[in-house]
Scaffold this motif. Structure first.
Motif, PDB file in Angstrom:
ATOM      1  N   ASP A 370       0.828  -1.206   0.000  1.00 48.41           N
ATOM      2  CA  ASP A 370       0.000   0.000   0.000  1.00 48.41           C
ATOM      3  C   ASP A 370       0.866   1.261   0.000  1.00 48.41           C
ATOM      4  O   ASP A 370       0.564   2.244  -0.698  1.00 48.41           O
ATOM      5  N   ALA A 371       1.954   1.244   0.794  1.00 49.21           N
ATOM      6  CA  ALA A 371       2.847   2.408   0.853  1.00 49.21           C
ATOM      7  C   ALA A 371       3.532   2.649  -0.497  1.00 49.21           C
ATOM      8  O   ALA A 371       3.699   3.794  -0.929  1.00 49.21           O
ATOM      9  N   ILE A 372       3.915   1.573  -1.181  1.00 48.72           N
ATOM     10  CA  ILE A 372       4.565   1.709  -2.491  1.00 48.72           C
ATOM     11  C   ILE A 372       3.594   2.302  -3.502  1.00 48.72           C
ATOM     12  O   ILE A 372       3.939   3.204  -4.265  1.00 48.72           O
ATOM     13  N   GLU A 373       2.359   1.804  -3.512  1.00 47.62           N
ATOM     14  CA  GLU A 373       1.376   2.302  -4.477  1.00 47.62           C
ATOM     15  C   GLU A 373       1.027   3.771  -4.213  1.00 47.62           C
ATOM     16  O   GLU A 373       0.795   4.532  -5.149  1.00 47.62           O
ATOM     17  N   ARG A 374       1.017   4.165  -2.945  1.00 48.25           N
ATOM     18  CA  ARG A 374       0.782   5.582  -2.635  1.00 48.25           C
ATOM     19  C   ARG A 374       1.940   6.443  -3.132  1.00 48.25           C
ATOM     20  O   ARG A 374       1.748   7.559  -3.627  1.00 48.25           O
TER      21      ARG A 374
END
Length: 519
Positions: A370-374
């Motif tokens: 999720d952090a990477i996609e954000r």
């Protein structure tokens, strides 16, 4: 700080940037004619002596954007012993060695002394280069400070300072060292500051190190190249599950897989995965920070030259390494820091080529995904179904410890719930014939008989008489163990013997208390 963002003009060539003929000749011989956007935006301002804040994703040619203008400016002047003219700080040995290769390649028409100060190399050899005078000093912060503290290096002659991969410096904890180094360099220096991402900490550093810089930003910070195909691959949480998924991916991509870098989060995982791939007859090598410097450089050279197909590496290979034609990147572990994902997959798809990246993910990696996609501002597609379809399995490649424990467990019977320690070692109760119930009787208290009590009183009176006479002969010992007073009687005697002057010393008076004193 200047807020102007410089963008690269269209249809520029290196001849339009103001570089010297010697540098242009070397660039042409290397096969380059058109600069990348970061090079076109930074080089003209660097030649004018302005501070530069360069922001560009990895693989866009940041190294040449400071090497080429430095070579042009270094054509005038000469270095003095132990006083380098320029200083380039790099976070890792590999990056420092790569920058040295760029200076050798593009500076072949110059007679410049280049010194490389990195760990894993003899101090003596490095000191000899410093004594001859270094026009270009390329160093990691730790080794640079070591030479400074040994009195072999003076930094008050530095004209140009380059801080490369600043966000990586932050991650590795080098910022305090860089602050110390900057205090040793003249205030009038020119500073070129390059980073792929701009977290708040880096922004604060630029305000401290740079003076009215020109900001050159050619891509969104922390963006990924559009020519890289990104996929997530589901896996069970066990290491042998992930290793099996990786092997299947490599076999499935075999047709288009020229070479690949496989990233792990920890050095121990690099070693374990490397051994596993060798076991299954894959052409693989390993690269991590605990390896000897010569072994690391040799491993990189073999990979560049095509002698190795797979390189298992830690994040030491994620930043700035110029391996131009990597077809695939496999993230065996999802990176904990989202920025590292950008740098890892940036090892493929360089110089306009297409590339593929596969990230193996387990259920516990959801928050990191999720952090990477954000960060990159886009979702990453799943290769063959998301984590909801994962079926956990034991796998065939269990670690040795697990196998041993399984073999030890085969010979045991199923004992059900684990019993407390005391119950596990207790013997099974033996059944006795049932008898008539008897009333419980309290255990009698043992009391010394009259003869024993009278004997104690006699001994006590004898001790008192003997001390009054000054006779300190040793009291006869008991030979009969039955005469030994019980614990309760002994404690009571210590509390009640107020007349005994030797309380705390047993039955004998110490010698220092026998000295006569006048009253």
């Amino acid at each position: 700080m200047s807020s102007d963002i410089q963008t690269a003009p269209e249809a520029l060539t290196f001849a339009d940037l103001g570089l010297s003929p010697k540098v242009l000749s070397a660039v042409t011989d290397a096969g380059y004619t058109v600069p990348t956007p970061i090079q076109a935006g930074a080089i003209p301002h660097a030649l004018q002596g302005k501070d530069i804040l360069g922001i560009a994703q990895t693989g866009t040619g940041k190294t040449a954007s400071f090497v080429l203008p430095m070579l042009t400016r270094l054509e005038k002047g000469r270095a003095r012993a132990r006083m380098p003219r320029t200083l380039i700080l790099e976070p890792t040995r590999e990056l420092a060695a790569q920058v040295e290769e760029n200076f050798v390649r593009y500076g072949k028409n110059h007679k410049l002394n280049i010194a490389l100060l990195i760990g894993g190399v003899s101090f003596d050899e490095q000191e000899k280069k410093l004594e001859r005078g270094a026009d270009v000093l390329i160093a990691t912060p730790g080794r640079l400070l070591d030479h400074r503290e040994r009195g072999k290096l003076l930094l008050n002659g530095v004209e140009i300072l380059v801080i490369d991969e600043a966000d990586r410096m932050l991650d590795m904890g080098f910022i305090p060292d860089i602050e110390r180094i900057c205090e040793m360099i003249p205030f009038t220096r020119q500073t070129l500051f390059f980073s792929a991402t701009m977290p708040p900490e880096i922004t604060k550093l630029t305000e401290q190190f740079l003076h009215s810089p020109v900001r050159v930003e050619v891509a969104k910070a922390a963006s990924t190249a559009i020519n890289i195909t990104q996929r997530l691959v589901k896996s069970g949480k066990k290491p042998w599950d992930k290793r099996e998924v990786l092997r299947n991916l490599i076999k499935a991509e075999e047709e288009g897989l020229k070479n690949a870098i496989i990233f792990c989060n920890r050095k121990i995982e690099v070693s374990e995965l490397f051994r596993s791939l060798i076991k299954y007859d894959f052409d693989a090598g390993a690269l991590h920070g605990d390896m000897d410097q010569r072994a690391r450089m040799q491993m990189l050279a073999n990979f560049r030259e095509g002698k190795l197909k797979l390189l298992v590496a830690s994040d030491v290979a994620a930043r700035g390494l110029d391996i131009p034609d990597v077809s695939h990147v496999f993230n065996f572990d999802v990176p904990i820091h989202a920025e590292d994902y950008v740098h890892r997959i940036g090892r493929t798809g360089r110089a306009g080529r297409s590339g593929k990246s596969f990230t193996i993910a387990t259920r516990s990696d959801t928050k990191y995904i999720d952090a990477i996609e954000r960060l990159i501002g886009q979702p990453i597609e799943w290769h063959d179904g998301d984590l909801s379809t994962v079926v956990e399995s034991e796998g065939e490649e269990a670690p040795r410890r697990g196998r041993a424990s399984q073999q030890r467990g085969r010979g045991r019977k199923d004992e059900g719930e684990r019993k407390p320690r005391g119950e596990r070692h207790a013997k099974a109760p033996v059944e006795k014939p049932v008898q008539d119930a008897q009333p419980e009787v309290e255990a009698p208290v043992v009391v010394a008989d009259n003869d024993d009590r009278s004997r104690k009183e006699t001994i006590k009176s004898e001790n008192a008489d003997r001390k009054a006479r000054g006779d300190h002969a040793e009291r006869p010992r008991r030979d009969d163990r039955n005469d030994r007073p019980r614990r309760d009687d002994r404690n009571a005697r210590q509390r009640n013997e107020d007349n005994d002057g030797t309380i705390g010393f047993g039955d004998d008076m110490p010698a220092f208390m026998k000295i006569a004193v006048k009253i």
